[in-house]
Design an enzyme around this catalytic site. Structure first.
Site, PDB file in Angstrom:
ATOM      1  CB  THR A 179      -0.971   0.034   1.202  1.00  0.00           C
ATOM      2  OG1 THR A 179      -0.186  -0.091   2.392  1.00  0.00           O
ATOM      3  CG2 THR A 179      -1.973  -1.103   1.134  1.00  0.00           C
ATOM      4  N   GLY A 180       2.169   1.137   0.167  1.00  0.00           N
ATOM      5  CA  GLY A 180       3.045   2.320   0.096  1.00  0.00           C
ATOM      6  C   GLY A 180       3.229   2.737  -1.353  1.00  0.00           C
ATOM      7  CB  SER A 181       4.344   5.888  -2.993  1.00  0.00           C
ATOM      8  OG  SER A 181       5.630   5.995  -2.422  1.00  0.00           O
ATOM      9  CG  HIS A 230      26.559  -0.323  -3.741  1.00  0.00           C
ATOM     10  ND1 HIS A 230      26.844  -1.077  -4.852  1.00  0.00           N
ATOM     11  CD2 HIS A 230      25.328   0.190  -3.937  1.00  0.00           C
ATOM     12  CE1 HIS A 230      25.825  -1.009  -5.692  1.00  0.00           C
ATOM     13  NE2 HIS A 230      24.890  -0.243  -5.155  1.00  0.00           N
ATOM     14  CE1 TYR A 246      18.251  -2.983 -13.421  1.00  0.00           C
ATOM     15  CE2 TYR A 246      18.178  -0.625 -13.803  1.00  0.00           C
ATOM     16  CZ  TYR A 246      17.865  -1.716 -13.019  1.00  0.00           C
ATOM     17  OH  TYR A 246      17.151  -1.524 -11.865  1.00  0.00           O
ATOM     18  CB  ILE A 255      13.516  -3.658  -3.268  1.00  0.00           C
ATOM     19  CG1 ILE A 255      12.854  -4.806  -4.059  1.00  0.00           C
ATOM     20  CG2 ILE A 255      13.968  -2.540  -4.195  1.00  0.00           C
ATOM     21  CD1 ILE A 255      13.750  -5.541  -5.004  1.00  0.00           C
ATOM     22  CB  THR A 256      14.324  -2.015   1.934  1.00  0.00           C
ATOM     23  OG1 THR A 256      12.951  -2.339   1.748  1.00  0.00           O
ATOM     24  CG2 THR A 256      14.458  -0.809   2.841  1.00  0.00           C
ATOM     25  CD  GLU A 257      19.869   2.997  -1.437  1.00  0.00           C
ATOM     26  OE1 GLU A 257      18.958   3.105  -2.283  1.00  0.00           O
ATOM     27  OE2 GLU A 257      20.917   3.648  -1.476  1.00  0.00           O
ATOM     28  CD  GLU A 282      29.466  -2.795  -5.818  1.00  0.00           C
ATOM     29  OE1 GLU A 282      28.933  -2.328  -6.830  1.00  0.00           O
ATOM     30  OE2 GLU A 282      29.037  -2.577  -4.683  1.00  0.00           O
ATOM     31  CE  LYS A 316      -2.640   2.122   5.215  1.00  0.00           C
ATOM     32  NZ  LYS A 316      -2.035   3.036   4.271  1.00  0.00           N
TER      33      LYS A 316
END
Lengths: 309, 259
Positions: free
Chosen positions: A17-19, A260, A172, A105-107, A222, A43
């Site tokens: 429900t978050g953006s 990073h 990508y 995914i959260t950073e 990296e 929710k």
């Protein structure tokens, strides 16, 4: 085939429900991912409109997994709640279905929160975590496919190359490089560049080794840590398919964190040169120019008799 | 004591104990560490107490490093920390608001702090080609490719996934503050970020900051065609490319560097 996610995967979105959650759930559904619902504490009982379907919001992961039979969860919740979301997903998958895949995914998650989350995973062998701070995982299909994360879906195509990377946009770039020589991907995994994370290079390589459709792998590392060296040493003894490797950060100065959290040359260790040398020693084909990954891969495929020209 | 030198020359002199993330440092582990240092009597007890508190502090305050050096044993058998160094995990600052008071801005690189406030990740380097890139890995790779084509990167700059016109303008401003910068390479692989949004931001930003050095823009991914069109139909003097190698070659050529 592919690894870990495929067209039959049923995906839950934690933080739907978050953006960010709503935006990416929409993009994932558009791509062809089977998004079966989401979780936002407080929710439960609401619904979210996705392209062509309305999906339920649950109060907890236990409820969501029991009700939908989902085997994958993707986390878009803010950093301070993300570790709890990982633990909640791990417990629900473990107890209800004996396993599942969690993609975070959260950073910006505190390192010690991640240490605790990983501690909770150690006695749940069926549960796999990818990330945090990563673009996610995608298996392109003939049409659509399964996209679990934030990557632009349309740049991918179904094929025979596996891609593993610590970086987002550089993944990508690697995908675009395979496409530039007319090769698609089996599965692309962004493992993230945080110092403490779930799935690593070796887990991915082991899965690609077992996947009959993956015929070659592009591995993008990296600077910082020793994950690339460890992966190279493992691959030398255990991986039978060709690998093309690149390491970002040959020009990075020592002692400076390059974006990073884990990308830092400390005490003279973790340089790109050391990692390229480890790749070469392990028989990994090195591309020092990321724009040349496609051409190096082409040469490797021809040499291995997997392509004529 | 130079611990890096010890690690290199006599690694066997370093004793390690792994802290269980769920249960902390155990009593047996603490005693074993004290034993391994050859401590006895009251010094043994003093060390066990200290190392236990050290582990609690590390976890409780979300540290990324706690170093005591030198650590001495008094004649009376008490362990005393003569000096120490502590660093914190910035991601956990929300749990420890008091940390803000310890902050000494004068000890930090002013430009990097300002960049951070605009959502940018910036590190200054010694070269003359400024870089503006989305993604940390791609930003490092862009620096590497500039070097491969005979140029020298002036900075690392990741505009992040949430970039907008304001942050891109701030990024141009920060790059151009560096007097060594003779040209700028923008490298965007659009995902969530759309290349046409970046193109419009570049045009606005260049007017606002008075862009006066050669500019090369490489667009790939989401809306790259539209992005190119926006730039090419503007008055801005810009070279557009679709691959990173072409972009690096063009910027190195534009400032008259390379082979």
């Amino acid at each position: 085939m592919s690894i870990w996610v495929h067209e039959e995967s049923k995906v839950l979105v934690q933080g739907i429900t978050g953006s960010q959650g709503t935006f990416h759930a929409t993009r994932m559904e558009e791509y062809g991912t089977d998004v079966v619902g989401g979780v936002t504490p407080g929710k439960g009982g609401q619904t979210v409109e996705l392209p062509g379907r309305t999906v339920p919001v649950y109060e907890s992961m236990t409820e969501a997994v029991s009700d939908t039979g989902a085997d994958v969860s993707v986390i878009y919740v803010p950093a301070r709640f993300a570790a709890s979301a990982i633990i909640e997903a791990a417990e629900a998958f473990h107890e209800i279905r004996g396993g599942g895949l969690i993609v975070c995914i959260t950073e910006g998650i505190p390192t010690l929160d991640m240490v605790r989350s990983i501690g909770h995973l150690s006695d749940k062998p069926g549960v796999r975590l990818i990330g945090p701070n990563c673009p996610g995982i995608i298996t392109p299909g003939e049409q659509g496919g399964c996209k679990v994360g934030i990557m632009p879906g349309y740049i991918h195509a179904k094929g025979r190359i596996g891609i593993i990377s610590k970086s987002g946009t550089l993944t990508y770039e690697a995908v675009a490089q395979t496409m530039s020589i007319g090769e698609g991907q089996t599965t692309c995994i962004g493992i993230g560049g945080d110092p403490v994370s779930g799935t690593g290079f070796i887990d991915c390589l082991a899965a690609f080794e077992e996947d009959p459709e993956t015929e070659a792998v592009v591995l993008i590392g990296e600077i910082g840590g020793t994950a690339e060296e460890d992966a190279a040493a493992w691959a030398a003894d255990n991986f039978s398919k060709p690998i093309v490797g690149f390491v970002a950060g040959a020009t990075a100065p020592p002692g400076k964190r390059m974006g990073h959290a884990g990308a830092i040359i400390s005490g003279g260790k973790g340089t790109a040169e050391e990692k390229f040398a480890a790749f070469e020693a392990a028989g990994i084909h090195v591309a020092r120019d990321p724009s040349a990954i496609g051409q190096v891969l082409l040469g490797v495929l021809i040499e291995a008799g997997l392509r004529e020209s | 004591m130079d611990i890096e030198e010890v690690a290199e020359k006599t690694p066997e002199a370093i004793h390690k104990a792994w802290v269980d993330p769920l249960n902390g440092l155990g009593d047996e582990q603490k005693a074993a560490l004290a034993d391994s240092l050859g401590l006895t009597g009251s010094a043994h007890g003093s060390f066990v107490e200290m190392i236990g508190r050290l582990a609690e502090m590390f976890v409780g305050l979300d540290c990324s490093m706690v170093e005591i050096n030198p650590l001495v044993r008094t004649e009376g058998g008490t362990m005393v920390a003569l000096d120490s160094k502590v660093s914190f995990d910035d991601n956990a600052s929300f749990r420890h608001p008091w940390r803000a008071e310890l902050r000494d801005r004068s000890e930090e690189e002013e430009t990097e702090v300002r960049a951070k406030r605009s959502g940018l990740s910036y590190v200054k380097l010694d070269g003359n080609i400024g870089c503006l890139v989305n993604g940390a890995g791609l930003a490092m790779a862009s620096m590497d490719v500039i070097k491969l084509y005979g140029g020298e990167p002036a900075n690392f700059l990741d505009i992040g996934g949430g970039a907008n016109k304001e942050s891109i303008t701030a990024a141009f401003g920060i790059i151009l503050e560096d007097p060594n910068v003779e040209g700028i390479l923008v490298n965007i692989f659009g995902g969530i970020i759309r290349c046409d949004m970046v193109a419009r931001s570049i045009i606005d930003a260049s007017a606002e900051v008075g862009l006066n050095v050669p500019l090369v823009v490489r667009f790939s991914g989401t809306n790259h065609e539209q992005g190119k069109e926006v730039l090419e139909s503007s008055d801005l003097s810009v070279i557009t490319t679709s691959t990173l190698a072409e972009g690096a070659e063009a910027i190195v050529g534009a400032i008259g560097g390379g082979d």
